[in-house]
Write a protein that holds these residues in place. Sequence first.
Motif, PDB file in Angstrom:
ATOM      1  N   VAL A  15       4.466  -1.724   7.642  1.00  0.00           N
ATOM      2  CA  VAL A  15       5.340  -1.182   8.472  1.00  0.00           C
ATOM      3  C   VAL A  15       5.665   0.119   8.264  1.00  0.00           C
ATOM      4  O   VAL A  15       5.367   1.422   8.483  1.00  0.00           O
ATOM      5  CB  VAL A  15       6.506  -1.961   8.778  1.00  0.00           C
ATOM      6  N   LEU A  16       6.071  -0.055   6.693  1.00  0.00           N
ATOM      7  CA  LEU A  16       6.249   1.939   6.113  1.00  0.00           C
ATOM      8  C   LEU A  16       5.305   2.703   6.576  1.00  0.00           C
ATOM      9  O   LEU A  16       5.356   4.121   6.669  1.00  0.00           O
ATOM     10  CB  LEU A  16       6.786   2.113   4.632  1.00  0.00           C
ATOM     11  N   GLY A  17       3.803   2.578   6.178  1.00  0.00           N
ATOM     12  CA  GLY A  17       2.614   3.547   6.721  1.00  0.00           C
ATOM     13  C   GLY A  17       2.784   4.322   7.761  1.00  0.00           C
ATOM     14  O   GLY A  17       2.275   4.645   8.000  1.00  0.00           O
ATOM     15  N   VAL A  18       2.710   2.617   8.887  1.00  0.00           N
ATOM     16  CA  VAL A  18       2.339   3.059   9.814  1.00  0.00           C
ATOM     17  C   VAL A  18       3.469   4.412  10.437  1.00  0.00           C
ATOM     18  O   VAL A  18       3.515   5.539  11.623  1.00  0.00           O
ATOM     19  CB  VAL A  18       2.892   1.848  11.337  1.00  0.00           C
ATOM     20  N   VAL A  19       4.555   3.968  10.301  1.00  0.00           N
ATOM     21  CA  VAL A  19       6.113   5.223  10.452  1.00  0.00           C
ATOM     22  C   VAL A  19       5.705   6.078   9.609  1.00  0.00           C
ATOM     23  O   VAL A  19       5.871   7.471  10.275  1.00  0.00           O
ATOM     24  CB  VAL A  19       7.828   4.175  10.087  1.00  0.00           C
ATOM     25  N   PHE A  20       5.405   5.937   8.849  1.00  0.00           N
ATOM     26  CA  PHE A  20       5.128   6.954   8.427  1.00  0.00           C
ATOM     27  C   PHE A  20       4.305   8.407   8.525  1.00  0.00           C
ATOM     28  O   PHE A  20       4.192   9.353   9.220  1.00  0.00           O
ATOM     29  CB  PHE A  20       4.657   6.816   6.551  1.00  0.00           C
ATOM     30  N   ALA A  21       3.293   7.603   9.123  1.00  0.00           N
ATOM     31  CA  ALA A  21       1.903   8.468   9.472  1.00  0.00           C
ATOM     32  C   ALA A  21       2.934   8.798  11.047  1.00  0.00           C
ATOM     33  O   ALA A  21       1.888  10.004  11.720  1.00  0.00           O
ATOM     34  CB  ALA A  21       1.204   7.785   9.984  1.00  0.00           C
ATOM     35  N   LEU A  22       3.116   8.471  11.882  1.00  0.00           N
ATOM     36  CA  LEU A  22       4.151   8.349  13.320  1.00  0.00           C
ATOM     37  C   LEU A  22       4.891   9.625  13.235  1.00  0.00           C
ATOM     38  O   LEU A  22       5.257  10.805  14.010  1.00  0.00           O
ATOM     39  CB  LEU A  22       4.563   7.346  13.807  1.00  0.00           C
ATOM     40  N   PRO A 210       0.542  -3.494  -1.808  1.00  0.00           N
ATOM     41  CA  PRO A 210       1.890  -2.568  -0.597  1.00  0.00           C
ATOM     42  C   PRO A 210       1.569  -1.405  -0.874  1.00  0.00           C
ATOM     43  O   PRO A 210       1.215  -1.069   0.290  1.00  0.00           O
ATOM     44  CB  PRO A 210       2.793  -2.813  -1.723  1.00  0.00           C
ATOM     45  N   LEU A 211       1.045  -0.411  -1.470  1.00  0.00           N
ATOM     46  CA  LEU A 211       1.052   0.969  -1.879  1.00  0.00           C
ATOM     47  C   LEU A 211      -0.176   0.886  -0.973  1.00  0.00           C
ATOM     48  O   LEU A 211      -1.104   2.062  -0.154  1.00  0.00           O
ATOM     49  CB  LEU A 211       1.093   1.192  -2.895  1.00  0.00           C
ATOM     50  N   GLY A 212      -1.658   0.147  -0.967  1.00  0.00           N
ATOM     51  CA  GLY A 212      -2.556   0.380  -0.622  1.00  0.00           C
ATOM     52  C   GLY A 212      -2.782   0.313   0.333  1.00  0.00           C
ATOM     53  O   GLY A 212      -3.083   1.201   1.142  1.00  0.00           O
ATOM     54  N   VAL A 213      -1.833  -0.547   0.888  1.00  0.00           N
ATOM     55  CA  VAL A 213      -2.080  -0.949   2.652  1.00  0.00           C
ATOM     56  C   VAL A 213      -0.784   0.359   3.302  1.00  0.00           C
ATOM     57  O   VAL A 213      -1.472   0.818   4.417  1.00  0.00           O
ATOM     58  CB  VAL A 213      -1.507  -2.658   3.094  1.00  0.00           C
ATOM     59  N   PHE A 214      -0.071   0.820   2.966  1.00  0.00           N
ATOM     60  CA  PHE A 214       1.128   1.280   2.998  1.00  0.00           C
ATOM     61  C   PHE A 214      -0.461   2.996   3.564  1.00  0.00           C
ATOM     62  O   PHE A 214      -0.488   2.854   4.891  1.00  0.00           O
ATOM     63  CB  PHE A 214       1.531   2.297   1.950  1.00  0.00           C
ATOM     64  N   ALA A 215      -1.202   3.262   2.576  1.00  0.00           N
ATOM     65  CA  ALA A 215      -2.076   3.816   2.933  1.00  0.00           C
ATOM     66  C   ALA A 215      -3.203   4.046   3.548  1.00  0.00           C
ATOM     67  O   ALA A 215      -3.668   4.268   4.476  1.00  0.00           O
ATOM     68  CB  ALA A 215      -2.418   4.435   0.926  1.00  0.00           C
ATOM     69  N   LEU A 216      -3.889   2.472   3.521  1.00  0.00           N
ATOM     70  CA  LEU A 216      -4.615   1.845   4.623  1.00  0.00           C
ATOM     71  C   LEU A 216      -3.869   2.928   6.053  1.00  0.00           C
ATOM     72  O   LEU A 216      -5.026   2.623   6.902  1.00  0.00           O
ATOM     73  CB  LEU A 216      -5.281   1.608   4.788  1.00  0.00           C
ATOM     74  N   LEU A 217      -3.068   2.012   6.628  1.00  0.00           N
ATOM     75  CA  LEU A 217      -2.485   2.081   7.688  1.00  0.00           C
ATOM     76  C   LEU A 217      -1.773   3.428   7.642  1.00  0.00           C
ATOM     77  O   LEU A 217      -2.030   3.613   9.330  1.00  0.00           O
ATOM     78  CB  LEU A 217      -0.925   0.704   7.983  1.00  0.00           C
ATOM     79  N   ALA A 218      -1.972   4.399   6.976  1.00  0.00           N
ATOM     80  CA  ALA A 218      -1.391   5.466   7.319  1.00  0.00           C
ATOM     81  C   ALA A 218      -2.420   6.630   8.056  1.00  0.00           C
ATOM     82  O   ALA A 218      -2.489   7.201   9.212  1.00  0.00           O
ATOM     83  CB  ALA A 218      -0.591   6.088   6.464  1.00  0.00           C
ATOM     84  N   ALA A 219      -3.319   6.315   7.030  1.00  0.00           N
ATOM     85  CA  ALA A 219      -4.418   6.953   7.471  1.00  0.00           C
ATOM     86  C   ALA A 219      -4.901   6.653   8.946  1.00  0.00           C
ATOM     87  O   ALA A 219      -5.885   7.053   9.612  1.00  0.00           O
ATOM     88  CB  ALA A 219      -5.883   6.604   6.546  1.00  0.00           C
ATOM     89  N   LEU A 220      -4.805   4.764   9.213  1.00  0.00           N
ATOM     90  CA  LEU A 220      -5.431   4.386  10.480  1.00  0.00           C
ATOM     91  C   LEU A 220      -4.876   5.157  11.860  1.00  0.00           C
ATOM     92  O   LEU A 220      -5.485   5.869  12.813  1.00  0.00           O
ATOM     93  CB  LEU A 220      -5.355   2.893  10.960  1.00  0.00           C
TER      94      LEU A 220
END
Length: 419
Positions: A15-22, A210-220
């Motif tokens: 969730v944080l990854g998506v929010v961060f990227a948005l 958690p860090l890995g999926v944060f990065a993956l989703l942000a990039a996506l």
Amino acid sequence: MRRVALHWQIIIGMVLGVVFALILNPFEWGADFISSWIKPFGSIFIKSLKLIAVPLILASLVKGISDLKDISSLSKMGFRTIITYLATTIVAVSIGLVVVNAFQPGKTISEETRNELIESYGGDAESKRQVAQKQQESGPLQALEDLVPDNIFGAAADNSNMLQVIFFAIFFGISLILIPEKNALPVKQFFDSLNEVILKMIDLIMLAAPLGVFALLAALVVEAPSSDLIIALIYYSVCVVLGLVLMIIFYTLAVWLITKKNPIEFLGGIFPAQLLAFSTSSSAATLPVTMERVEKELKVDPKVSSFVLPIGATINMDGTSLYQAVAAVFIAQAFGMNLDLAAQLGIIGTATLASIGSAAVPGAGIVMLVIVLGQAGIPEAGLALIFAVDRPLDMLRTTVNVTGDAAVSMTVDQAQKNR
Ligand code: ASP
């Protein structure tokens, strides 16, 4: 302080990854920042999971087989595993066909949208088509020939050669059972402890999940294609998703009926592996966690899981086969073709084989879809129609692939216990 459970850590990371990227995406520098400074951590995470895939398959299969002690229990379990995998795949393709025929999503595509999609994604589709063509040009026994490596180090050096590594491990394990126990012991002990070391490596890598999926989703999020054409594909995606949900319900019921494990416990036990499958789109990268959860939480005998799961991650892709069936018929509908019963039965056969042949990596399903389209006489240019939404669907189908492997390992375990 109580530690937050792993699946919560992963969900929070996602969730944080998506929010961060948005938040960053609207800024000109935002997408660049994520691609240059965040995405690499996601790639490192996936690479470290893949790094242990080959040694894990080797160690766990050799250990699993040598723990069985005799060839007859191996052949019984092997037979059961393959038959169950085939059966679940056929169920998956059939569900896909029923859903796509009932909802007819392809009929909603206007000619104009179709041309627009083909124009935007035609190039990508062409490159997938070329990869698939190479596989298609080979003779009928090519797959069998490819199963046998001529050099184990060569096979182990390439992550797309998992089936060759499996072949070697099974052959090695069987030979280990056949030599006198006293002589086999040092090798067996070596593989037992190698297996333990690898399981520890998985534990350590998962600390970074958690860090890995944060990065993956942000990039996506920052790399997602433009959304205006996507609307036309929502209907198609809904069909794939509906089929995938039905498949999960099917597994849950089958596990419940056969092993008496209640659905909440089953899904709860496998949940972190599902989240990881969703974030990485790779059953191979998820395999270490699938094994750990199935053994520790679902209490499947490691003798069974260490045999059933590595094979499943490589050949059992129910989510992929279901998606291929829906996609093939969707494309046919979009081109105004009517597929008769024989053509649809043909799709059951080719989608089953194509999913077995798909590598357990992101995007493999769409490459093998070309073969399904080719066999059914559906225009391959149609790949362009579904390109934009393939990644999110890949995430979901990989989740189903992994759930299917876990479900089959539980039913095979139950069958072994009932013997
Ligand atoms: N990504 C899927 C998997 O690893 C394969 C596919 O593309 O369908 O299971």
